[in-house]
Scaffold this motif. Structure first.
Motif, PDB file in Angstrom:
ATOM      1  N   ASN A  91       0.831  -1.208   0.000  1.00 31.42           N
ATOM      2  CA  ASN A  91       0.000   0.000   0.000  1.00 31.42           C
ATOM      3  C   ASN A  91       0.867   1.260   0.000  1.00 31.42           C
ATOM      4  O   ASN A  91       1.924   1.296   0.644  1.00 31.42           O
ATOM      5  CB  ASN A  91      -0.898   0.040   1.236  1.00 31.42           C
ATOM      6  CG  ASN A  91      -2.147  -0.810   1.100  1.00 31.42           C
ATOM      7  OD1 ASN A  91      -2.856  -1.010   2.077  1.00 31.42           O
ATOM      8  ND2 ASN A  91      -2.422  -1.327  -0.087  1.00 31.42           N
ATOM      9  N   LEU A  92       0.415   2.283  -0.714  1.00 30.03           N
ATOM     10  CA  LEU A  92       1.083   3.583  -0.686  1.00 30.03           C
ATOM     11  C   LEU A  92       0.580   4.355   0.531  1.00 30.03           C
ATOM     12  O   LEU A  92      -0.620   4.596   0.679  1.00 30.03           O
ATOM     13  CB  LEU A  92       0.775   4.366  -1.969  1.00 30.03           C
ATOM     14  CG  LEU A  92       1.399   5.758  -2.090  1.00 30.03           C
ATOM     15  CD1 LEU A  92       2.922   5.667  -2.177  1.00 30.03           C
ATOM     16  CD2 LEU A  92       0.834   6.486  -3.312  1.00 30.03           C
ATOM     17  N   ILE A  93       1.500   4.710   1.414  1.00 26.37           N
ATOM     18  CA  ILE A  93       1.110   5.428   2.639  1.00 26.37           C
ATOM     19  C   ILE A  93       0.840   6.895   2.330  1.00 26.37           C
ATOM     20  O   ILE A  93      -0.227   7.430   2.634  1.00 26.37           O
ATOM     21  CB  ILE A  93       2.207   5.302   3.722  1.00 26.37           C
ATOM     22  CG1 ILE A  93       2.425   3.834   4.085  1.00 26.37           C
ATOM     23  CG2 ILE A  93       1.830   6.102   4.971  1.00 26.37           C
ATOM     24  CD1 ILE A  93       3.581   3.620   5.035  1.00 26.37           C
ATOM     25  N   LEU A  94       1.832   7.546   1.737  1.00 20.42           N
ATOM     26  CA  LEU A  94       1.688   8.944   1.324  1.00 20.42           C
ATOM     27  C   LEU A  94       2.382   9.115  -0.018  1.00 20.42           C
ATOM     28  O   LEU A  94       3.336   8.397  -0.321  1.00 20.42           O
ATOM     29  CB  LEU A  94       2.340   9.891   2.348  1.00 20.42           C
ATOM     30  CG  LEU A  94       1.736   9.965   3.747  1.00 20.42           C
ATOM     31  CD1 LEU A  94       2.570  10.882   4.639  1.00 20.42           C
ATOM     32  CD2 LEU A  94       0.314  10.473   3.691  1.00 20.42           C
ATOM     33  N   LYS A  95       1.917  10.064  -0.796  1.00 18.47           N
ATOM     34  CA  LYS A  95       2.555  10.323  -2.087  1.00 18.47           C
ATOM     35  C   LYS A  95       3.299  11.656  -2.046  1.00 18.47           C
ATOM     36  O   LYS A  95       3.030  12.522  -1.201  1.00 18.47           O
ATOM     37  CB  LYS A  95       1.527  10.328  -3.213  1.00 18.47           C
ATOM     38  CG  LYS A  95       0.509  11.441  -3.170  1.00 18.47           C
ATOM     39  CD  LYS A  95      -0.453  11.330  -4.349  1.00 18.47           C
ATOM     40  CE  LYS A  95      -1.433  12.494  -4.386  1.00 18.47           C
ATOM     41  NZ  LYS A  95      -2.322  12.537  -3.236  1.00 18.47           N
ATOM     42  N   LYS A  96       4.233  11.800  -2.967  1.00 18.70           N
ATOM     43  CA  LYS A  96       5.003  13.024  -3.062  1.00 18.70           C
ATOM     44  C   LYS A  96       4.063  14.219  -3.257  1.00 18.70           C
ATOM     45  O   LYS A  96       3.139  14.172  -4.059  1.00 18.70           O
ATOM     46  CB  LYS A  96       5.967  12.929  -4.249  1.00 18.70           C
ATOM     47  CG  LYS A  96       6.842  14.157  -4.464  1.00 18.70           C
ATOM     48  CD  LYS A  96       7.766  13.946  -5.650  1.00 18.70           C
ATOM     49  CE  LYS A  96       8.618  15.174  -5.909  1.00 18.70           C
ATOM     50  NZ  LYS A  96       9.547  14.982  -7.054  1.00 18.70           N
ATOM     51  N   GLY A  97       4.292  15.237  -2.472  1.00 16.48           N
ATOM     52  CA  GLY A  97       3.463  16.434  -2.579  1.00 16.48           C
ATOM     53  C   GLY A  97       2.357  16.515  -1.553  1.00 16.48           C
ATOM     54  O   GLY A  97       1.707  17.550  -1.429  1.00 16.48           O
ATOM     55  N   ASP A  98       2.112  15.436  -0.806  1.00 17.57           N
ATOM     56  CA  ASP A  98       1.092  15.493   0.244  1.00 17.57           C
ATOM     57  C   ASP A  98       1.509  16.491   1.331  1.00 17.57           C
ATOM     58  O   ASP A  98       2.682  16.575   1.697  1.00 17.57           O
ATOM     59  CB  ASP A  98       0.905  14.113   0.886  1.00 17.57           C
ATOM     60  CG  ASP A  98       0.020  13.199   0.049  1.00 17.57           C
ATOM     61  OD1 ASP A  98      -0.634  13.709  -0.874  1.00 17.57           O
ATOM     62  OD2 ASP A  98      -0.001  11.979   0.301  1.00 17.57           O
TER      63      ASP A  98
END
Length: 266
Positions: free
Chosen positions: A14-21
């Motif tokens: 799973n992606l926890i956070l993405k770039k730019g959040d």
């Protein structure tokens, strides 16, 4: 009972956070739960704010005849903070060429963007343009809007310097209309300024100068839009305004009963 199965919260892959959040307490909590002690983040743009004018004094000081308390410094600073910037008020400087020059050079050592209020008109005491001409380059001096015509934009050592009008209403309108959207984008915050638009009908007629975009302060009363007829130095009008109406350059008159769009303040 009372046992959380492996992967029941966050599955493998799973992606926890993405770039730019943009980090908030909940997202920080998720990172901490996965063992992250530190992460890489983008630096906030640093913004310095200077007020200029011989007539300005600070709150808490005596108010001699002919002086006024500074409004723009901390007002614009807090507006910049709301846009995601690391902003600070750097004080008041007199309308003196050498003092303004020294203050600008000193301030640019610590900030990415410098906002100066006052000292942008064509009067003898308005020296910011001359300082920008000597130290860097002026790209814009004067824009066809009302209020806020004497706005100035320049660059010194690859750093942006923006001169806002000295009148508080003008300064805030120009900041919200022209500075806030790109500053928010630079800060990495996704914010659609055009979403906060409502429609209503004018309760009174507005006359506007042809050839200049007018930003008319208004109060919203249901579907009725009430114009606030005060000059750009009338600070109390800001507290009662819900937003503003844009009157295009080619429009000389908005009549009573005419439908308009209101750009609401944040």
């Amino acid at each position: 009972q009372d046992v959380a199965k492996k992967g029941s919260d966050i599955e493998e892959g799973n992606l926890i956070l993405k770039k730019g959040d943009v980090l908030n307490p909940g997202k920080i909590g998720v990172l901490l739960s996965q063992g992250f002690k530190t992460i890489e983040v983008f630096k906030k743009p640093t913004v310095g704010v200077i007020s200029s004018g011989n007539e300005i004094t600070m709150q808490g000081e005596d108010l001699p005849f002919g002086k006024i308390y500074d409004v723009n410094g901390n007002m614009i600073k807090n507006d910049a903070v709301s846009c995601g910037a690391d902003a600070k008020f750097l004080g008041v400087v007199r309308d003196n060429y050498d003092q303004v020059k020294e203050k600008i050079l000193e301030s640019l050592k610590d900030v990415d963007i410098l906002l100066c209020s006052g000292g942008t008109s064509a009067g003898l005491g308005d020296v910011i343009k001359h300082v920008l001409d000597e130290l860097g380059e002026v790209y814009i001096h004067g824009i066809s809007v009302q209020p806020g015509k004497p706005t100035i934009v320049g660059v010194i050592d690859e750093k942006l310097v923006i001169g806002l009008p000295g009148n508080p209403v003008s300064a805030l309108m120009i900041f919200n209309a022209f500075v806030a959207p790109p500053l928010t984008e630079v800060a990495g915050i996704e914010k659609d300024f055009e979403q906060k638009v409502i429609k209503g009908v004018m309760s009174r007629r507005i006359h506007s100068p042809v050839g200049r975009m007018q930003y008319q302060l208004v109060k919203v009363n249901g579907s009725e839009i009430q114009p606030i007829f005060k000059d750009s130095g009338a600070i109390f009008s800001l507290s009662g305004a819900d937003g503003y109406v844009k009157v295009e350059k080619s429009v000389e008159l908005l009549d009573e009963g005419e439908e308009v769009e209101v750009y609401l303040f944040n």
